[in-house]
Motif scaffolding. Structure first.
Motif, short mmCIF file in Angstrom:
data_model
loop_
_atom_site.label_atom_id
_atom_site.label_comp_id
_atom_site.label_asym_id
_atom_site.label_seq_id
_atom_site.Cartn_x
_atom_site.Cartn_y
_atom_site.Cartn_z
N PHE A 261 0.90 -1.28 -0.11
CA PHE A 261 0.07 -0.05 0.09
C PHE A 261 0.64 1.17 0.09
N THR A 262 0.24 2.45 -0.26
CA THR A 262 1.13 3.61 -0.33
C THR A 262 0.86 4.26 0.98
N LEU A 263 1.49 5.12 1.56
CA LEU A 263 1.57 5.89 2.68
C LEU A 263 0.10 6.71 2.39
N GLY A 264 -0.18 7.46 1.31
CA GLY A 264 -1.39 7.96 1.11
C GLY A 264 -2.48 7.21 1.33
N GLU A 265 -2.50 5.98 1.09
CA GLU A 265 -3.72 5.01 1.13
C GLU A 265 -3.78 4.66 2.77
N LEU A 266 -2.74 4.49 3.25
CA LEU A 266 -2.62 4.33 4.91
C LEU A 266 -3.38 5.51 5.73
N GLN A 267 -2.79 6.82 5.30
CA GLN A 267 -3.46 7.91 6.01
C GLN A 267 -4.90 8.01 5.55
N LEU B 271 7.67 4.46 13.89
CA LEU B 271 7.29 3.34 14.86
C LEU B 271 7.83 2.03 14.58
N ASN B 272 8.32 1.93 13.22
CA ASN B 272 9.07 0.75 12.66
C ASN B 272 7.48 -0.41 12.62
N ILE B 273 6.50 0.00 12.07
CA ILE B 273 5.47 -0.99 12.11
C ILE B 273 5.19 -1.36 10.49
N ILE B 274 6.00 0.02 9.75
CA ILE B 274 5.70 -0.56 8.42
C ILE B 274 7.25 -0.57 7.55
N LYS B 275 7.32 -1.22 6.44
CA LYS B 275 8.58 -1.19 5.81
C LYS B 275 8.47 -0.78 4.34
N SER B 276 9.41 -0.27 3.75
CA SER B 276 9.44 -0.21 2.54
C SER B 276 9.43 -1.51 1.62
N ALA B 277 8.54 -1.27 0.62
CA ALA B 277 8.36 -2.72 -0.27
C ALA B 277 8.72 -2.12 -1.66
N ALA B 278 9.03 -3.40 -2.24
CA ALA B 278 9.47 -3.22 -3.74
C ALA B 278 8.51 -2.73 -4.64
N GLY B 279 8.66 -1.58 -5.48
CA GLY B 279 7.72 -1.25 -6.50
C GLY B 279 7.11 0.27 -5.93
N GLN B 280 6.31 0.61 -7.16
CA GLN B 280 5.57 1.93 -6.93
C GLN B 280 4.22 1.76 -7.35
N LYS B 281 3.28 2.56 -7.08
CA LYS B 281 2.04 2.49 -7.47
C LYS B 281 1.96 3.67 -8.46
N ARG B 282 1.75 3.01 -9.77
CA ARG B 282 1.71 3.98 -10.94
C ARG B 282 0.30 3.89 -11.64
N GLY B 283 -0.04 4.86 -12.69
CA GLY B 283 -1.16 4.66 -13.60
C GLY B 283 -2.18 5.74 -12.92
#
Lengths: 225, 225
Positions: free
Chosen positions: B162-168, B191-203
């Motif tokens: 997910f993106t940070l925008g979606e989370l927020q 808080l170390n509860i999320i971590k960076s994942a591969a890829g981007q959300k495009r489109g």
DNA sequence: GCAAAAGTGTTCAGGGTACACCCATGT
DNA sequence: ACATGGGTGTACCCTGAACACTTTTGC
């Protein structure tokens, strides 16, 4: 009574259990009563019983509480429904568990004559317990501890009037940590959940303490610690 | 099925109900199904049913969830036991209610053929509901809202990445308030509860967003907001 | 007098909050 | 070009945390 369950009922029946908690001798303690039948002879159990067809589950909890201990108008909260298949060897019983908070000081319990005896046990050193009552008491203590930090329910454990020292000690016992006296007082005074009450507590070998009481004895969400 | 209850059982029987929650169209929404019998014909209800003699209450909740929707391995938590006397006109039923969180995106429900249809409703504009299901959904939404602030259970509502925008946005929808973007990101990263994942959300018609995933999908107490 | 809890302020660090601009993309 | 959400840093304030001494009583 529970003995006939597996004869009479194919499906599960519903019980309520009530964990009564107080602070006694500087320990968070639960009121227990000894079982009088096998296979739990001489094990200890919390108060409970089956619900009647015409009473709500909440009402059943209050009824047993009153019938067996005389307690009324105390802090009571539904804790959790325990529904494992094998939790009661007599038959299938799902128990909706409540917990109750009472001030220990000056509280006279009117224990029903049907109950042989009752005893307070520190929740940190419990005797052998019937059913899953160990798990139940543990869950109740955890819930209480969690809620102390963000609600005002400590009022359930204290008498009408109390000193700031007693209040602080109650928190320290349940949270299992020491608090700073000045910070504690500053914080509590700023929250407007307690108010100064008439009189002082004297008779101990130190300076008398001002008495306080709670502004409201309704549960409120307040960031306390 | 429930029709025979008051003939067969003098005492209460035990049901489970499961409130399925997700975020859909920027609303916190519950999955409901229409009742097919009087007196609640055309009213909507949450998923539920009676427990079997040989299954625990928790198992019953998971079983109905899986049988009727195909959902499995989702966030599931016991909410409350509802036990008012008149809550079910067919007979005395005490219901242990659970709630479930699912990510809406990409989730294919496998709805049982026994169920005519299901529909998502915003919890803020519910249709006429059977039994006390209005109260039940309200309680579930309140519990969710409260727990968002001090636990990581938002993970139940978001897809694997997910993106940070979606989370927020998820927080904003449930807490019903706007959050500051920079402060939100700073806090969550710390808080170390999320971590960076591969890829981007495009489109979409704006700059692509980095993807993130949760470090752990176990419930944790964490001061989030 | 001695022990024991009551009562009382200040300093410091860290976290929460407010706030504005450029970036990368799709249309 | 323009609209849209992505991404980033700083300054201020307030709260939480650490910390020590005097007071009043009972014995």
């Amino acid at each position: 009574m529970k003995k006939e369950i597996n004869k009479k009922y194919k499906f599960a029946v519903i019980a309520v259990d009530v964990v009564i908690l107080t602070i006694k001798d500087d320990k968070l303690s639960a009121l227990l009563m000894p079982m009088q039948k096998e296979p739990y002879l001489n094990y200890w159990a919390v108060l409970g019983g089956l619900i009647k067809p015409n009473e709500s589950v909440n009402e059943a909890a209050k009824r047993y509480l009153f019938e067996k201990t005389g307690l009324k108008n105390v802090y009571l909260e539904q804790l959790y429904a325990f529904g494992e298949v094998g939790r009661d060897p007599f038959g299938r019983v799902v128990s909706v568990v409540y917990f109750v908070l009472i001030p220990h000081e000056n509280f006279r319990l009117k224990i029903s004559k049907k109950i042989k005896r009752v005893k307070w046990f520190s929740v940190d050193s419990l005797p052998p317990l019937a059913y899953d009552h160990g798990q139940i008491i543990k869950t109740a203590a955890e819930r209480l501890q969690a809620k102390l930090s963000y609600t005002n329910i400590i009022y359930g454990l204290l008498p009408e009037k109390f000193t700031l020292g007693e209040l602080q000690k109650s928190y320290e016992i349940i949270l299992k940590k020491k608090l700073d006296k000045r910070n504690f007082r500053k914080k509590l005074m700023s929250l407007n959940i307690i108010k100064s009450a008439a009189g002082q507590k004297r008779g101990e070998a130190h300076r008398p303490a001002q008495l306080f009481s709670f502004v409201s004895k309704k549960p409120q969400v307040v960031e306390i610690l």
